[in-house]
Design a protein around this motif. Structure first.
Motif, PDB file in Angstrom:
ATOM      1  N   LYS A  12     -49.264  21.317 -54.289  1.00  0.00           N
ATOM      2  CA  LYS A  12     -48.848  20.772 -53.411  1.00  0.00           C
ATOM      3  C   LYS A  12     -48.155  18.849 -53.675  1.00  0.00           C
ATOM      4  O   LYS A  12     -49.129  17.878 -53.888  1.00  0.00           O
ATOM      5  CB  LYS A  12     -49.498  20.734 -52.018  1.00  0.00           C
ATOM      6  N   PRO A  13     -47.485  18.307 -53.732  1.00  0.00           N
ATOM      7  CA  PRO A  13     -46.566  17.524 -54.163  1.00  0.00           C
ATOM      8  C   PRO A  13     -46.595  16.091 -53.309  1.00  0.00           C
ATOM      9  O   PRO A  13     -46.847  16.438 -51.816  1.00  0.00           O
ATOM     10  CB  PRO A  13     -44.716  17.345 -54.411  1.00  0.00           C
ATOM     11  N   ILE A  14     -46.974  15.287 -53.582  1.00  0.00           N
ATOM     12  CA  ILE A  14     -47.169  13.876 -52.422  1.00  0.00           C
ATOM     13  C   ILE A  14     -45.915  13.161 -52.552  1.00  0.00           C
ATOM     14  O   ILE A  14     -45.139  12.562 -53.450  1.00  0.00           O
ATOM     15  CB  ILE A  14     -47.897  13.159 -53.144  1.00  0.00           C
ATOM     16  N   SER A  15     -45.533  13.281 -51.405  1.00  0.00           N
ATOM     17  CA  SER A  15     -43.810  12.033 -51.471  1.00  0.00           C
ATOM     18  C   SER A  15     -44.302  11.094 -51.021  1.00  0.00           C
ATOM     19  O   SER A  15     -44.956  10.698 -50.374  1.00  0.00           O
ATOM     20  CB  SER A  15     -42.837  12.694 -50.564  1.00  0.00           C
ATOM     21  N   ALA A  16     -43.398   9.719 -51.230  1.00  0.00           N
ATOM     22  CA  ALA A  16     -43.911   8.749 -51.365  1.00  0.00           C
ATOM     23  C   ALA A  16     -43.956   8.081 -49.925  1.00  0.00           C
ATOM     24  O   ALA A  16     -44.521   7.677 -49.498  1.00  0.00           O
ATOM     25  CB  ALA A  16     -42.153   7.914 -51.866  1.00  0.00           C
ATOM     26  N   CYS A  17     -43.018   9.042 -48.836  1.00  0.00           N
ATOM     27  CA  CYS A  17     -42.996   8.910 -47.023  1.00  0.00           C
ATOM     28  C   CYS A  17     -44.185   9.503 -46.726  1.00  0.00           C
ATOM     29  O   CYS A  17     -45.631   8.135 -45.857  1.00  0.00           O
ATOM     30  CB  CYS A  17     -42.181   9.644 -46.504  1.00  0.00           C
ATOM     31  N   VAL A  18     -44.944   9.958 -47.607  1.00  0.00           N
ATOM     32  CA  VAL A  18     -46.345  10.569 -47.245  1.00  0.00           C
ATOM     33  C   VAL A  18     -47.441   9.257 -47.454  1.00  0.00           C
ATOM     34  O   VAL A  18     -48.427   9.554 -47.080  1.00  0.00           O
ATOM     35  CB  VAL A  18     -47.446  12.023 -47.447  1.00  0.00           C
ATOM     36  N   ALA A  19     -47.657   9.129 -48.610  1.00  0.00           N
ATOM     37  CA  ALA A  19     -47.792   8.118 -49.372  1.00  0.00           C
ATOM     38  C   ALA A  19     -48.516   6.668 -48.398  1.00  0.00           C
ATOM     39  O   ALA A  19     -49.306   6.102 -48.190  1.00  0.00           O
ATOM     40  CB  ALA A  19     -47.825   7.664 -51.035  1.00  0.00           C
ATOM     41  N   VAL A  20     -47.272   6.484 -47.948  1.00  0.00           N
ATOM     42  CA  VAL A  20     -46.574   5.315 -47.477  1.00  0.00           C
ATOM     43  C   VAL A  20     -47.971   5.793 -45.721  1.00  0.00           C
ATOM     44  O   VAL A  20     -47.720   3.851 -45.695  1.00  0.00           O
ATOM     45  CB  VAL A  20     -45.278   4.581 -46.898  1.00  0.00           C
ATOM     46  N   SER A  21     -47.276   6.260 -45.331  1.00  0.00           N
ATOM     47  CA  SER A  21     -48.006   6.583 -43.916  1.00  0.00           C
ATOM     48  C   SER A  21     -49.465   6.886 -44.668  1.00  0.00           C
ATOM     49  O   SER A  21     -50.061   5.947 -43.058  1.00  0.00           O
ATOM     50  CB  SER A  21     -47.227   7.736 -43.177  1.00  0.00           C
ATOM     51  N   PHE A  22     -49.767   7.168 -45.369  1.00  0.00           N
ATOM     52  CA  PHE A  22     -51.728   7.378 -45.366  1.00  0.00           C
ATOM     53  C   PHE A  22     -52.326   6.044 -45.966  1.00  0.00           C
ATOM     54  O   PHE A  22     -52.815   5.175 -45.249  1.00  0.00           O
ATOM     55  CB  PHE A  22     -52.108   7.727 -46.509  1.00  0.00           C
ATOM     56  N   ALA A  23     -51.210   4.674 -46.285  1.00  0.00           N
ATOM     57  CA  ALA A  23     -51.500   3.243 -46.653  1.00  0.00           C
ATOM     58  C   ALA A  23     -50.935   2.843 -45.677  1.00  0.00           C
ATOM     59  O   ALA A  23     -52.258   1.975 -44.984  1.00  0.00           O
ATOM     60  CB  ALA A  23     -50.337   2.997 -47.760  1.00  0.00           C
ATOM     61  N   THR A  24     -50.648   2.855 -44.408  1.00  0.00           N
ATOM     62  CA  THR A  24     -50.001   2.187 -42.954  1.00  0.00           C
ATOM     63  C   THR A  24     -51.175   2.149 -41.776  1.00  0.00           C
ATOM     64  O   THR A  24     -51.998   1.790 -41.843  1.00  0.00           O
ATOM     65  CB  THR A  24     -49.039   2.816 -42.488  1.00  0.00           C
ATOM     66  N   MET A  25     -51.640   3.500 -42.133  1.00  0.00           N
ATOM     67  CA  MET A  25     -53.324   3.861 -41.522  1.00  0.00           C
ATOM     68  C   MET A  25     -54.363   3.929 -41.914  1.00  0.00           C
ATOM     69  O   MET A  25     -55.387   3.111 -41.069  1.00  0.00           O
ATOM     70  CB  MET A  25     -53.534   5.951 -41.477  1.00  0.00           C
TER      71      MET A  25
ATOM     72  N   GLY B 182     -47.961   4.845 -38.894  1.00  0.00           N
ATOM     73  CA  GLY B 182     -48.230   6.162 -40.110  1.00  0.00           C
ATOM     74  C   GLY B 182     -48.410   7.619 -39.644  1.00  0.00           C
ATOM     75  O   GLY B 182     -47.749   8.676 -40.278  1.00  0.00           O
ATOM     76  N   GLY B 183     -48.739   7.675 -38.483  1.00  0.00           N
ATOM     77  CA  GLY B 183     -48.123   9.440 -37.727  1.00  0.00           C
ATOM     78  C   GLY B 183     -46.776   9.780 -38.261  1.00  0.00           C
ATOM     79  O   GLY B 183     -47.139  10.653 -38.427  1.00  0.00           O
ATOM     80  N   PHE B 184     -46.468   8.727 -37.297  1.00  0.00           N
ATOM     81  CA  PHE B 184     -44.614   8.812 -37.356  1.00  0.00           C
ATOM     82  C   PHE B 184     -44.320   9.641 -38.170  1.00  0.00           C
ATOM     83  O   PHE B 184     -43.515  10.357 -37.879  1.00  0.00           O
ATOM     84  CB  PHE B 184     -44.030   7.919 -36.237  1.00  0.00           C
ATOM     85  N   MET B 185     -44.348   8.615 -39.245  1.00  0.00           N
ATOM     86  CA  MET B 185     -44.046   8.836 -40.232  1.00  0.00           C
ATOM     87  C   MET B 185     -43.901   9.928 -41.072  1.00  0.00           C
ATOM     88  O   MET B 185     -43.477  10.617 -41.755  1.00  0.00           O
ATOM     89  CB  MET B 185     -44.158   7.858 -41.650  1.00  0.00           C
ATOM     90  N   TYR B 186     -45.497  10.477 -40.890  1.00  0.00           N
ATOM     91  CA  TYR B 186     -45.932  11.464 -41.733  1.00  0.00           C
ATOM     92  C   TYR B 186     -44.743  13.261 -41.115  1.00  0.00           C
ATOM     93  O   TYR B 186     -44.444  13.939 -41.554  1.00  0.00           O
ATOM     94  CB  TYR B 186     -47.048  11.919 -41.602  1.00  0.00           C
ATOM     95  N   SER B 187     -45.197  12.731 -39.765  1.00  0.00           N
ATOM     96  CA  SER B 187     -44.137  13.975 -39.135  1.00  0.00           C
ATOM     97  C   SER B 187     -42.838  13.462 -39.576  1.00  0.00           C
ATOM     98  O   SER B 187     -42.666  15.247 -39.288  1.00  0.00           O
ATOM     99  CB  SER B 187     -44.668  13.424 -37.685  1.00  0.00           C
ATOM    100  N   ALA B 188     -42.295  12.420 -38.965  1.00  0.00           N
ATOM    101  CA  ALA B 188     -40.676  12.718 -39.933  1.00  0.00           C
ATOM    102  C   ALA B 188     -40.409  13.206 -41.298  1.00  0.00           C
ATOM    103  O   ALA B 188     -39.845  14.085 -41.275  1.00  0.00           O
ATOM    104  CB  ALA B 188     -40.555  11.176 -38.987  1.00  0.00           C
ATOM    105  N   GLU B 189     -41.177  12.685 -42.072  1.00  0.00           N
ATOM    106  CA  GLU B 189     -41.699  13.623 -43.572  1.00  0.00           C
ATOM    107  C   GLU B 189     -41.965  14.780 -43.792  1.00  0.00           C
ATOM    108  O   GLU B 189     -40.946  15.428 -44.222  1.00  0.00           O
ATOM    109  CB  GLU B 189     -42.307  13.116 -44.208  1.00  0.00           C
ATOM    110  N   LYS B 190     -42.792  15.730 -42.566  1.00  0.00           N
ATOM    111  CA  LYS B 190     -42.779  17.195 -42.588  1.00  0.00           C
ATOM    112  C   LYS B 190     -41.688  17.728 -41.704  1.00  0.00           C
ATOM    113  O   LYS B 190     -41.245  18.401 -42.706  1.00  0.00           O
ATOM    114  CB  LYS B 190     -43.875  17.506 -41.863  1.00  0.00           C
TER     115      LYS B 190
END
Length: 208
Positions: free
Chosen positions: A22-35, A190-198
């Motif tokens: 499962k690829p890790i997009s830049a937005c997912v990485a940023v959302s995790f970093a934010t949290m 971070g949760g909003f960023m992850y949801s938007a990316e999904k």
């Protein structure tokens, strides 16, 4: 503990990439970093070094990630419905729980409570409610991992502290400090960023 739990999510994401491709997009990485940043800022004044504590937390992180990743594998390969998986998951935990209960003197405490007449209808009602909620939580975990991914489950677990904190404030007058407010805000971001990316990924690839 909060920071370590956030770091455990990184293990889950990395494991999902390594084992399931499962690829890790830049937005997912940023959302995790934010949290993780929010958790680190919230716990900054509470940080303390303890080799034993860090060892236990590291073991907890590895066990948590391994459980979620294996749960993802099991929901894909084992021919059982969700209720069957929850049943066997709880059944397999009984031997370990029995050993821990005996080691901590739980049977003796139960007998003592029986002699004191503490095992009344209220006791059994509370335990029935607790057991039912535990079963529903287990079922929801299996369903979430099967329907989404281990990464989404990890994000959900990271965000569940927010309603808990807010309910604590509303129901028990718990004080929300400035640090906790920062943690809530960054975790929500971070949760909003992850949801938007999904959502973006689902629109781009509806079959994913």
């Amino acid at each position: 503990i909060t920071v370590f739990k956030q770091l455990a999510n990184l293990l889950t994401v990395t494991g999902e990439y390594y084992f399931f491709g499962k690829p890790i997009s830049a937005c997912v990485a940023v959302s995790f970093a934010t949290m993780i940043l929010g958790a680190a800022l919230a716990a900054y004044n509470d940080l303390a070094f303890s080799p034993v504590g860090y060892a236990w937390q590291a073991a907890n992180c590895c066990a948590t990630s391994a459980y979620v990743l294996y749960l993802r594998h099991a929901t894909r390969t084992i021919q059982l419905n969700k209720y069957g998986m929850v049943f066997y998951n709880n059944l397999l935990s009984l031997p370990l729980l029995a050993v821990i209960a005996v080691a901590h003197g739980e049977p003796a405490a139960l007998l003592d409570a029986h002699r004191r007449g503490a095992l009344d209808a209220t006791f059994f009602a509370y335990n029935a409610v607790a057991g039912s909620l535990g079963m529903l939580l287990n079922l929801a975990s299996v369903w979430c991992v099967a329907a989404t991914s281990a990464t989404t489950y990890a994000i959900t677990g990271a965000l569940n502290k927010i309603p808990t904190t807010i309910l604590g404030y509303l129901l028990f007058d718990t004080v929300i400090s400035h640090q906790m407010a920062i943690y809530i805000a960054l975790s929500l971001a971070g949760g909003f960023m992850y949801s938007a990316e999904k959502l973006r990924q689902m629109r781009r690839d509806p079959g994913n």
